[in-house]
Design an enzyme around this catalytic site. Sequence first.
Site, short mmCIF file in Angstrom:
data_model
loop_
_atom_site.label_atom_id
_atom_site.label_comp_id
_atom_site.label_asym_id
_atom_site.label_seq_id
_atom_site.Cartn_x
_atom_site.Cartn_y
_atom_site.Cartn_z
N HIS A 141 0.61 -1.22 -0.08
CA HIS A 141 0.03 -0.03 -0.15
C HIS A 141 0.78 1.22 -0.08
CE1 HIS A 141 0.75 0.23 4.45
NE2 HIS A 141 0.24 1.38 4.27
N GLU A 156 3.60 5.45 -3.03
CA GLU A 156 3.61 6.76 -2.47
C GLU A 156 5.17 7.00 -2.07
OE1 GLU A 156 1.40 8.21 1.15
OE2 GLU A 156 -0.12 7.27 -0.13
N ASP A 157 5.99 5.98 -1.50
CA ASP A 157 7.17 6.36 -0.80
C ASP A 157 8.36 5.46 -1.33
OD1 ASP A 157 5.80 7.68 0.97
OD2 ASP A 157 5.23 6.03 2.30
N ASP A 201 -4.24 0.95 8.00
CA ASP A 201 -2.96 1.75 8.13
C ASP A 201 -3.40 2.98 9.19
OD1 ASP A 201 -0.70 3.19 6.99
OD2 ASP A 201 -2.20 4.44 5.82
#
Length: 186
Positions: free
Chosen positions: A53, A57-58, A116
Amino acid sequence: MKLYEAIHTIMKAHQGQIRKLDGDPYAVHPVEVSLMVSKWGAEEDVVIAALLHDVVEDTIWTIDEINASFGPDIAKMVAFCSEYDKSQAWSVRKQAMIEKVRQPGNWEAKLIILADKLCNLKSIARSLEEKDEEAVWASFNAPKSDQYWYYREMTLALGELESNPLCREDYRMLKRMVEEIFDAPF
Protein backbone atom coordinates in the site's frame (compact mmCIF):
# COMPACT_ATOMS: atom_id res chain seq x y z
CA MET A 1 3.80 -17.32 -4.53
CA LYS A 2 2.47 -13.78 -5.03
CA LEU A 3 2.46 -13.24 -1.26
CA TYR A 4 6.14 -14.17 -1.06
CA GLU A 5 6.89 -11.86 -4.00
CA ALA A 6 5.04 -9.00 -2.28
CA ILE A 7 7.02 -9.47 0.93
CA HIS A 8 10.24 -9.57 -1.06
CA THR A 9 9.17 -6.45 -3.00
CA ILE A 10 8.48 -4.36 0.10
CA MET A 11 11.69 -5.47 1.78
CA LYS A 12 13.69 -4.28 -1.25
CA ALA A 13 11.57 -1.21 -2.06
CA HIS A 14 11.62 0.12 1.51
CA GLN A 15 15.23 -0.94 2.20
CA GLY A 16 17.00 1.73 4.21
CA GLN A 17 13.79 3.63 4.99
CA ILE A 18 13.02 4.25 8.65
CA ARG A 19 9.67 5.19 10.24
CA LYS A 20 10.02 8.72 11.52
CA LEU A 21 8.34 8.24 14.90
CA ASP A 22 9.56 4.91 16.19
CA GLY A 23 12.72 4.38 14.14
CA ASP A 24 11.51 0.97 12.96
CA PRO A 25 12.53 -0.27 9.52
CA TYR A 26 9.78 1.01 7.24
CA ALA A 27 8.81 -2.48 6.01
CA VAL A 28 7.48 -3.31 9.49
CA HIS A 29 4.52 -0.98 8.87
CA PRO A 30 3.11 -2.64 5.72
CA VAL A 31 3.59 -6.04 7.34
CA GLU A 32 1.56 -4.85 10.35
CA VAL A 33 -1.17 -3.50 8.04
CA SER A 34 -1.29 -6.75 6.08
CA LEU A 35 -1.55 -8.83 9.26
CA MET A 36 -4.49 -6.73 10.39
CA VAL A 37 -6.46 -7.17 7.16
CA SER A 38 -5.58 -10.87 7.24
CA LYS A 39 -7.02 -11.06 10.78
CA TRP A 40 -10.27 -9.68 9.38
CA GLY A 41 -10.43 -12.56 6.91
CA ALA A 42 -9.38 -10.63 3.82
CA GLU A 43 -8.51 -12.62 0.72
CA GLU A 44 -4.90 -13.01 -0.37
CA ASP A 45 -5.06 -10.22 -2.98
CA VAL A 46 -6.16 -7.75 -0.27
CA VAL A 47 -3.34 -8.91 2.02
CA ILE A 48 -0.87 -8.43 -0.84
CA ALA A 49 -2.26 -4.96 -1.61
CA ALA A 50 -1.93 -4.13 2.10
CA LEU A 51 1.73 -5.12 1.94
CA LEU A 52 2.22 -2.91 -1.10
CA HIS A 53 0.00 0.00 0.00
CA ASP A 54 2.87 2.49 0.51
CA VAL A 55 5.19 1.32 -2.26
CA VAL A 56 3.92 3.80 -4.86
CA GLU A 57 3.75 6.68 -2.41
CA ASP A 58 7.12 6.17 -0.74
CA THR A 59 9.40 4.41 -3.24
CA ILE A 60 10.24 4.51 -6.94
CA TRP A 61 7.68 1.80 -7.76
CA THR A 62 4.79 2.80 -10.01
CA ILE A 63 1.24 1.54 -10.37
CA ASP A 64 2.19 0.16 -13.79
CA GLU A 65 4.93 -1.94 -12.16
CA ILE A 66 2.47 -3.16 -9.49
CA ASN A 67 0.03 -4.07 -12.26
CA ALA A 68 2.70 -5.93 -14.24
CA SER A 69 3.99 -7.83 -11.21
CA PHE A 70 0.81 -8.45 -9.23
CA GLY A 71 -2.14 -7.88 -11.57
CA PRO A 72 -4.82 -5.25 -12.08
CA ASP A 73 -6.92 -6.02 -8.97
CA ILE A 74 -4.01 -5.49 -6.60
CA ALA A 75 -2.83 -2.44 -8.57
CA LYS A 76 -6.31 -0.92 -8.31
CA MET A 77 -6.33 -1.35 -4.51
CA VAL A 78 -2.83 0.09 -4.16
CA ALA A 79 -3.78 3.03 -6.39
CA PHE A 80 -6.83 3.72 -4.24
CA CYS A 81 -4.65 3.81 -1.10
CA SER A 82 -2.01 6.08 -2.65
CA GLU A 83 -1.46 9.81 -2.83
CA TYR A 84 0.32 10.62 -6.06
CA ASP A 85 1.14 14.29 -6.28
CA LYS A 86 3.51 15.04 -3.43
CA SER A 87 4.04 18.53 -4.88
CA GLN A 88 0.61 19.57 -3.63
CA ALA A 89 0.16 21.02 -0.17
CA TRP A 90 -0.38 18.53 2.66
CA SER A 91 -3.96 19.69 3.26
CA VAL A 92 -4.86 19.39 -0.44
CA ARG A 93 -3.52 15.82 -0.63
CA LYS A 94 -5.31 14.79 2.56
CA GLN A 95 -8.61 16.36 1.51
CA ALA A 96 -8.40 14.49 -1.81
CA MET A 97 -7.87 11.19 0.05
CA ILE A 98 -10.82 11.88 2.35
CA GLU A 99 -13.05 12.63 -0.65
CA LYS A 100 -11.89 9.46 -2.40
CA VAL A 101 -12.65 7.32 0.66
CA ARG A 102 -16.10 8.90 1.07
CA GLN A 103 -17.16 7.56 -2.33
CA PRO A 104 -19.08 4.27 -2.34
CA GLY A 105 -17.27 1.11 -3.33
CA ASN A 106 -13.66 -0.04 -3.03
CA TRP A 107 -14.51 -1.91 0.14
CA GLU A 108 -11.29 -3.97 0.15
CA ALA A 109 -9.08 -0.92 -0.30
CA LYS A 110 -10.95 0.83 2.50
CA LEU A 111 -10.07 -2.10 4.78
CA ILE A 112 -6.42 -1.42 3.99
CA ILE A 113 -6.84 2.27 4.76
CA LEU A 114 -8.57 1.46 8.06
CA ALA A 115 -5.70 -0.83 9.02
CA ASP A 116 -3.14 1.76 7.91
CA LYS A 117 -4.70 4.56 9.96
CA LEU A 118 -5.07 2.33 13.00
CA CYS A 119 -1.44 1.22 12.78
CA ASN A 120 -0.32 4.84 12.36
CA LEU A 121 -2.28 5.91 15.43
CA LYS A 122 -0.83 3.04 17.45
CA SER A 123 2.64 4.25 16.45
CA ILE A 124 1.76 7.79 17.52
CA ALA A 125 0.40 6.51 20.84
CA ARG A 126 3.60 4.54 21.51
CA SER A 127 5.70 7.58 20.67
CA LEU A 128 3.68 9.83 22.95
CA GLU A 129 4.38 7.42 25.81
CA GLU A 130 8.12 7.47 25.13
CA LYS A 131 8.86 11.01 23.92
CA ASP A 132 8.03 14.63 24.56
CA GLU A 133 4.68 15.53 22.98
CA GLU A 134 6.10 18.55 21.15
CA ALA A 135 8.83 16.41 19.62
CA VAL A 136 6.30 13.85 18.42
CA TRP A 137 4.09 16.42 16.67
CA ALA A 138 7.09 18.30 15.29
CA SER A 139 8.06 15.21 13.28
CA PHE A 140 4.95 15.56 11.09
CA ASN A 141 4.41 17.71 8.02
CA ALA A 142 1.40 19.39 9.64
CA PRO A 143 0.62 20.51 13.21
CA LYS A 144 -1.34 18.45 15.72
CA SER A 145 -4.57 20.34 15.00
CA ASP A 146 -4.35 19.49 11.30
CA GLN A 147 -3.50 15.88 12.10
CA TYR A 148 -6.62 15.74 14.30
CA TRP A 149 -8.72 17.11 11.45
CA TYR A 150 -7.30 14.52 9.04
CA TYR A 151 -7.69 11.49 11.30
CA ARG A 152 -11.17 12.54 12.39
CA GLU A 153 -12.39 13.14 8.83
CA MET A 154 -10.76 9.96 7.53
CA THR A 155 -12.38 7.96 10.33
CA LEU A 156 -15.77 9.44 9.43
CA ALA A 157 -15.14 8.67 5.74
CA LEU A 158 -14.48 5.04 6.70
CA GLY A 159 -17.73 4.90 8.71
CA GLU A 160 -19.38 2.31 6.48
CA LEU A 161 -16.88 -0.24 7.83
CA GLU A 162 -18.45 -0.05 11.28
CA SER A 163 -21.27 -2.24 9.96
CA ASN A 164 -18.78 -4.98 9.01
CA PRO A 165 -18.65 -7.48 11.89
CA LEU A 166 -15.10 -8.52 10.94
CA CYS A 167 -13.55 -5.10 11.50
CA ARG A 168 -16.21 -3.33 13.62
CA GLU A 169 -14.20 -3.44 16.84
CA ASP A 170 -11.07 -2.12 15.15
CA TYR A 171 -13.08 0.70 13.51
CA ARG A 172 -14.41 1.63 16.94
CA MET A 173 -10.87 1.45 18.31
CA LEU A 174 -9.82 3.92 15.61
CA LYS A 175 -12.49 6.35 16.80
CA ARG A 176 -11.39 5.96 20.44
CA MET A 177 -7.75 6.45 19.55
CA VAL A 178 -8.51 9.67 17.67
CA GLU A 179 -10.25 11.00 20.78
CA GLU A 180 -7.50 9.88 23.15
CA ILE A 181 -4.45 10.88 21.12
CA PHE A 182 -5.79 14.30 20.22
CA ASP A 183 -7.62 14.80 23.52
CA ALA A 184 -10.63 16.00 21.56
CA PRO A 185 -14.20 14.77 21.20
CA PHE A 186 -15.09 12.78 18.16
